[in-house]
Design a protein around this motif. Structure first.
Motif, PDB file in Angstrom:
ATOM      1  N   ALA A 105      48.236  34.121  92.194  1.00 31.72           N
ATOM      2  CA  ALA A 105      48.414  32.923  91.363  1.00 31.72           C
ATOM      3  C   ALA A 105      48.978  33.360  90.017  1.00 31.72           C
ATOM      4  O   ALA A 105      48.357  34.153  89.302  1.00 31.72           O
ATOM      5  N   THR A 106      50.163  32.836  89.675  1.00 32.63           N
ATOM      6  CA  THR A 106      50.865  33.270  88.472  1.00 32.63           C
ATOM      7  C   THR A 106      51.003  32.112  87.497  1.00 32.63           C
ATOM      8  O   THR A 106      51.566  31.067  87.845  1.00 32.63           O
ATOM      9  N   PRO A 107      50.502  32.262  86.269  1.00 30.84           N
ATOM     10  CA  PRO A 107      50.629  31.181  85.275  1.00 30.84           C
ATOM     11  C   PRO A 107      52.054  31.093  84.744  1.00 30.84           C
ATOM     12  O   PRO A 107      52.735  32.106  84.571  1.00 30.84           O
ATOM     13  N   GLY A 108      52.500  29.854  84.481  1.00 29.65           N
ATOM     14  CA  GLY A 108      53.817  29.638  83.920  1.00 29.65           C
ATOM     15  C   GLY A 108      53.744  29.282  82.447  1.00 29.65           C
ATOM     16  O   GLY A 108      52.680  28.926  81.927  1.00 29.65           O
ATOM     17  N   ASP A 109      54.884  29.361  81.771  1.00 30.74           N
ATOM     18  CA  ASP A 109      54.930  29.063  80.343  1.00 30.74           C
ATOM     19  C   ASP A 109      54.620  27.597  80.049  1.00 30.74           C
ATOM     20  O   ASP A 109      54.205  27.256  78.932  1.00 30.74           O
ATOM     21  N   ASP A 110      54.830  26.724  81.044  1.00 32.98           N
ATOM     22  CA  ASP A 110      54.593  25.291  80.849  1.00 32.98           C
ATOM     23  C   ASP A 110      53.175  24.873  81.204  1.00 32.98           C
ATOM     24  O   ASP A 110      52.859  23.682  81.246  1.00 32.98           O
ATOM     25  N   GLY A 111      52.291  25.840  81.460  1.00 32.90           N
ATOM     26  CA  GLY A 111      50.916  25.533  81.834  1.00 32.90           C
ATOM     27  C   GLY A 111      50.694  25.369  83.321  1.00 32.90           C
ATOM     28  O   GLY A 111      49.553  25.186  83.762  1.00 32.90           O
ATOM     29  N   SER A 112      51.762  25.436  84.103  1.00 33.56           N
ATOM     30  CA  SER A 112      51.617  25.335  85.550  1.00 33.56           C
ATOM     31  C   SER A 112      51.136  26.666  86.118  1.00 33.56           C
ATOM     32  O   SER A 112      51.105  27.698  85.432  1.00 33.56           O
ATOM     33  N   ILE A 113      50.751  26.645  87.379  1.00 31.89           N
ATOM     34  CA  ILE A 113      50.364  27.850  88.115  1.00 31.89           C
ATOM     35  C   ILE A 113      51.111  27.838  89.447  1.00 31.89           C
ATOM     36  O   ILE A 113      51.176  26.802  90.119  1.00 31.89           O
ATOM     37  N   THR A 114      51.679  28.986  89.805  1.00 28.29           N
ATOM     38  CA  THR A 114      52.386  29.120  91.077  1.00 28.29           C
ATOM     39  C   THR A 114      51.580  29.995  92.020  1.00 28.29           C
ATOM     40  O   THR A 114      51.209  31.118  91.666  1.00 28.29           O
ATOM     41  N   LEU A 115      51.316  29.481  93.203  1.00 25.46           N
ATOM     42  CA  LEU A 115      50.581  30.197  94.244  1.00 25.46           C
ATOM     43  C   LEU A 115      51.565  30.800  95.236  1.00 25.46           C
ATOM     44  O   LEU A 115      52.514  30.137  95.670  1.00 25.46           O
ATOM     45  N   ASP A 116      51.328  32.043  95.616  1.00 24.67           N
ATOM     46  CA  ASP A 116      52.134  32.727  96.640  1.00 24.67           C
ATOM     47  C   ASP A 116      51.307  32.740  97.922  1.00 24.67           C
ATOM     48  O   ASP A 116      50.345  33.502  98.048  1.00 24.67           O
ATOM     49  N   PHE A 117      51.698  31.888  98.889  1.00 24.47           N
ATOM     50  CA  PHE A 117      50.941  31.690 100.125  1.00 24.47           C
ATOM     51  C   PHE A 117      51.792  32.062 101.340  1.00 24.47           C
ATOM     52  O   PHE A 117      53.027  32.037 101.265  1.00 24.47           O
ATOM     53  N   PRO A 118      51.143  32.378 102.460  1.00 24.58           N
ATOM     54  CA  PRO A 118      51.911  32.616 103.683  1.00 24.58           C
ATOM     55  C   PRO A 118      52.535  31.319 104.194  1.00 24.58           C
ATOM     56  O   PRO A 118      51.896  30.268 104.207  1.00 24.58           O
ATOM     57  N   THR A 119      53.801  31.384 104.598  1.00 25.44           N
ATOM     58  CA  THR A 119      54.468  30.227 105.197  1.00 25.44           C
ATOM     59  C   THR A 119      53.879  29.957 106.574  1.00 25.44           C
ATOM     60  O   THR A 119      53.690  30.876 107.379  1.00 25.44           O
TER      61      THR A 119
END
Length: 269
Positions: A105-119
């Protein structure tokens, strides 16, 4: 012990999908974890604890619905990462070890969070006898989403059909391991989303899930192939509603959203 309720895949309170989050020193016995999830009574409660430094992951993470432990959950992972970042318990990308492998889970500069999940691996299947009647709509295409989620993905005629579904939840339970993902192309992409979905998971005690991150690991490849783009936005059109930005990266899918803490309290049991 601190307990938080976090609304995930939304930037405002009382929308998106609520999840309980507890930061622990270690995992207590499973009965206690399940009892807390019953008490929280949201789609999922996330339990996480720190791991020794220099390992493959930073925190261990498990998810429980009010009835069972699940193998993959997007919104409660987003909620857990949000709590770690907003409390200062972890800075930067966080690696969770889970039943579905290591998830980042990677935080973004805009306050969002990006999850890296298996397709999710999509396998075309024939629509089971009776599923149209249980769902209340005729399937256009039907896919199995693989072992991590165990869902049946059903494309229906249009967005209006998705929004108007009033399924027989008890009847739907016989057609998949976890539940049913219904979807259609957005009628008007200028509204800010490319496809719409609703998710029904009676087999894990959730008649309709407000916003389902894990379902978008199947929705992303499904709609990326049809729309010819790897980056899309999905609207999950439950009564609470929420947006999930998806980016298909082969065997991995990135899921991006915001989260808001709405309750910060103390668990006494």
């Amino acid at each position: 012990m601190r307990i938080r309720i976090v609304d995930a895949f939304t930037d405002r309170p009382f929308a998106g999908n609520p999840a309980g989050v507890l930061l622990l020193d270690s995992f207590p016995d499973d009965a206690w974890l399940q009892n807390v999830a019953v008490e929280v009574n949201h789609a999922e409660t996330a339990f996480t604890h720190p791991l020794p430094a220099d390992g493959e992951a930073d925190w261990a993470l498990r998810w429980f619905t009010p009835t069972t432990e699940v193998a993959l959950c997007g919104h409660a992972t987003l909620a857990a990462a949000h709590v770690l970042h907003t409390t200062g318990a972890h800075r930067g990308p966080v690696r969770f070890t889970t039943r579905s492998g290591v998830l980042v889970a990677t935080p973004g500069d805009d306050g969002s969070i990006t999850l890296d999940f298996p397709t999710a691996p999509l396998t075309p299947v024939a629509a089971p006898n009776g599923v149209a009647e249980a769902l209340g709509a005729e399937p256009l295409a039907t896919f199995d989403t693989g072992p991590n989620t165990g869902d049946l993905l059903i494309e229906v005629a249009d967005e209006r059909t998705v929004l108007g579904l009033t399924p027989d939840h008890k009847a739907l339970a016989r057609y998949s391991k976890r539940g049913i993902i219904t979807t259609a192309r957005a009628e008007d992409a200028s509204r800010g989303y490319d496809f719409v979905s609703r998710c029904f998971f009676p087999n894990v005690g959730i008649d309709e899930d407000p916003v389902t991150g894990s379902a978008h690991t199947a929705l992303a490849p499904f709609w990326s192939e049809r729309l010819g783009r790897t980056t899309l936005t999905g609207l999950q059109a439950s009564p609470r509603s929420g947006l999930v930005r998806t980016e298909l990266r082969g065997e991995r899918t990135h899921l991006t959203g915001h989260a808001v803490t709405v309750v910060d309290g103390e668990l006494l049991a």
